[in-house]
Enzyme design. Sequence first.
Site, PDB file in Angstrom:
ATOM      1  N   LYS A   1     148.422  69.103  27.391  1.00 15.34           N
ATOM      2  CA  LYS A   1     147.790  69.728  26.608  1.00 15.34           C
ATOM      3  C   LYS A   1     147.027  69.285  25.276  1.00 15.34           C
ATOM      4  O   LYS A   1     145.632  69.168  25.321  1.00 15.34           O
ATOM      5  CB  LYS A   1     147.640  71.530  26.499  1.00 15.34           C
TER       6      LYS A   1
ATOM      7  N   SER B   1     146.123  75.827  25.892  1.00 13.14           N
ATOM      8  CA  SER B   1     147.358  77.269  25.307  1.00 13.14           C
ATOM      9  C   SER B   1     147.844  77.700  23.836  1.00 13.14           C
ATOM     10  O   SER B   1     148.181  76.020  23.566  1.00 13.14           O
ATOM     11  CB  SER B   1     148.583  76.497  26.378  1.00 13.14           C
TER      12      SER B   1
ATOM     13  N   TYR C   1     154.046  69.176  29.268  1.00 11.84           N
ATOM     14  CA  TYR C   1     152.722  70.420  30.679  1.00 11.84           C
ATOM     15  C   TYR C   1     152.598  70.899  29.368  1.00 11.84           C
ATOM     16  O   TYR C   1     151.496  70.244  28.640  1.00 11.84           O
ATOM     17  CB  TYR C   1     153.274  72.050  30.924  1.00 11.84           C
TER      18      TYR C   1
HETATM   19  P1  NAD Z   1     145.629  78.041  38.466  1.00 12.17           P
HETATM   20  O1  NAD Z   1     146.648  77.395  38.833  1.00 12.17           O
HETATM   21  O2  NAD Z   1     145.178  79.286  38.795  1.00 12.17           O
HETATM   22  O3  NAD Z   1     144.343  77.630  38.671  1.00 12.17           O
HETATM   23  C1  NAD Z   1     144.056  76.695  38.398  1.00 12.17           C
HETATM   24  C2  NAD Z   1     143.495  75.798  39.290  1.00 12.17           C
HETATM   25  O4  NAD Z   1     142.509  74.750  39.170  1.00 12.17           O
HETATM   26  C3  NAD Z   1     143.644  76.134  40.542  1.00 12.17           C
HETATM   27  O5  NAD Z   1     142.873  76.345  41.539  1.00 12.17           O
HETATM   28  C4  NAD Z   1     143.971  75.157  41.222  1.00 12.17           C
HETATM   29  O6  NAD Z   1     143.732  74.182  42.750  1.00 12.17           O
HETATM   30  C5  NAD Z   1     142.854  73.743  40.784  1.00 12.17           C
HETATM   31  N1  NAD Z   1     142.835  72.537  40.327  1.00 12.17           N
HETATM   32  C6  NAD Z   1     144.252  71.875  39.523  1.00 12.17           C
HETATM   33  N2  NAD Z   1     144.479  70.338  39.573  1.00 12.17           N
HETATM   34  C7  NAD Z   1     142.707  70.033  40.104  1.00 12.17           C
HETATM   35  C8  NAD Z   1     142.635  69.005  40.539  1.00 12.17           C
HETATM   36  N3  NAD Z   1     142.753  67.562  40.014  1.00 12.17           N
HETATM   37  N4  NAD Z   1     141.020  68.890  41.110  1.00 12.17           N
HETATM   38  C9  NAD Z   1     140.828  70.292  41.128  1.00 12.17           C
HETATM   39  N5  NAD Z   1     141.315  71.459  40.444  1.00 12.17           N
HETATM   40  C10 NAD Z   1     142.031  70.993  40.027  1.00 12.17           C
HETATM   41  O7  NAD Z   1     145.833  78.741  36.324  1.00 12.17           O
HETATM   42  P2  NAD Z   1     145.145  79.274  35.536  1.00 12.17           P
HETATM   43  O8  NAD Z   1     146.525  80.233  35.299  1.00 12.17           O
HETATM   44  O9  NAD Z   1     143.910  80.117  36.493  1.00 12.17           O
HETATM   45  O10 NAD Z   1     144.587  77.543  34.623  1.00 12.17           O
HETATM   46  C11 NAD Z   1     143.845  77.733  34.472  1.00 12.17           C
HETATM   47  C12 NAD Z   1     144.007  77.036  33.239  1.00 12.17           C
HETATM   48  O11 NAD Z   1     144.505  77.361  31.703  1.00 12.17           O
HETATM   49  C13 NAD Z   1     145.060  76.229  33.266  1.00 12.17           C
HETATM   50  O12 NAD Z   1     144.387  74.642  32.490  1.00 12.17           O
HETATM   51  C14 NAD Z   1     146.174  75.969  32.509  1.00 12.17           C
HETATM   52  O13 NAD Z   1     146.513  74.785  32.101  1.00 12.17           O
HETATM   53  C15 NAD Z   1     145.123  76.831  31.209  1.00 12.17           C
HETATM   54  N6  NAD Z   1     146.189  77.894  31.224  1.00 12.17           N
HETATM   55  C16 NAD Z   1     146.679  79.127  31.972  1.00 12.17           C
HETATM   56  C17 NAD Z   1     147.344  79.735  30.980  1.00 12.17           C
HETATM   57  C18 NAD Z   1     148.451  81.507  32.236  1.00 12.17           C
HETATM   58  O14 NAD Z   1     149.093  81.435  31.666  1.00 12.17           O
HETATM   59  N7  NAD Z   1     147.494  81.394  33.397  1.00 12.17           N
HETATM   60  C19 NAD Z   1     147.737  79.974  29.378  1.00 12.17           C
HETATM   61  C20 NAD Z   1     146.730  78.813  29.011  1.00 12.17           C
HETATM   62  C21 NAD Z   1     146.468  77.634  29.171  1.00 12.17           C
END
Ligand code: NAD
Length: 346
Positions: free
Chosen positions: A151, A123, A147
């Site tokens: 990362k 991120s 958080y």
């Molecule tokens: P999200 O919460 O919609 O998706 C994450 C998925 O991972 C969910 O479906 C959740 O159920 C699953 N999950 C979490 N922990 C788990 C585990 N221990 N075992 C199996 N499944 C698990 O989030 P997103 O927005 O799709 O983000 C995806 C990735 O991108 C994350 O790692 C997040 O930190 C990163 N990210 C997101 C953003 C954003 O703004 N959306 C920005 C930067 C980074």
Amino acid sequence: MILVTGGAGYIGIHTSLQLLHEGYELVIVDNFTNSSLESINRLKKITKKQFKLYHVDLLDKSALEMIFRENKISAVVHLAGLKSVGESVRFPLEYYSNNIIGTLNLCEIMKKFGIKSLVFSSSATVYGENNKMPVTENAHLSTTNPYGRSKLIIESILGDLYKSDKEWSIAILRYFNPVGAHSSGQFGEAPNGTPNNLMPFVSQVAIGIREELKVFGDNYTTRDGTGVRDYIHIEDLAKGHIKALSNILESSGLEAYNLGTGKGYSVLEVIKTFEEVSGKIIPYTIVDRRDGDIAECYADPSKAYDKLGWKAEKGLFEMCVDAWRWQKNNPNGYKNSNSKEEIIFT
Ligand code: NAD
Ligand code: UDP
């Protein structure tokens, strides 16, 4: 076969859709803590393609290992993780455990099976404060919350892993602000409870779920005083994963890439564009700055273009159009959808 962890989530479902369109065979693993089976059902319906789904937690190492035993996996796109900054401040142990131990388990099993190609979701939050904008991948890394720290720690672990064995091929993707929805209106962001992020909050005000937006500060040194961010359309972001994946499948190495547009928009510009697109007024009041927020953050995305041939195509107008379509079609996200849930767990 490509294993997508967190494949039912917001970014995971769009990435999986794109991977299936590109002809990849998929295995999705998710524990559904922050997602719903409905997104998977829609993925199946819209692509008409077969893929495997495992309802497995990355913390369950033996279940994870079983997935590797049962499938011929060649690379992993690792998106599973907890992602709320505020929640991470309240529940640091859960965040460190889920994000870091989940990743360690995954990497250990990948190593055991000799699979060394990994795309990892990082991120822009790892850039912290006081960097020159647009920010490049070489900027100073720091962060202010558990958080972000999870990362940063994972990025270090992956760095050490690569140093120990140069056969690994790892792409660290630093996302800026992913927003919008799939142009079909079938997939989008479905936050639980009150949204923390700007775009889903604005959408919910536009549809009448929330009365007004609170704008966190108008006294930043930006063009209109409100915070500036690099919003990126979720479909462009998903395409970035495909480019990173094909790159790591071809060569070894470890590289971090900014996935952003390179252009920053202020909060007031987002509000104005959303009003234009939706035909709704977005009432707002200016309140104090939010703790931990910085004035502006936008990417220098040139490395991703030079090395992966990837560039974001869609602008703020399309982001708002697609976010609004998703919000109108799915006022409660994936909940209470008319389509019956099919049980397709493997
Ligand atoms: P999200 O919460 O919609 O998706 C994450 C998925 O991972 C969910 O479906 C959740 O159920 C699953 N999950 C979490 N922990 C788990 C585990 N221990 N075992 C199996 N499944 C698990 O989030 P997103 O927005 O799709 O983000 C995806 C990735 O991108 C994350 O790692 C997040 O930190 C990163 N990210 C997101 C953003 C954003 O703004 N959306 C920005 C930067 C980074
Ligand atoms: N923001 C806001 N009101 C909200 C949510 C966000 O004014 O209800 C502002 C926030 O201060 C920042 C921008 O919108 O300037 C983007 O915030 P978001 O939480 O979406 O992303 P991040 O802070 O993680 O970049």
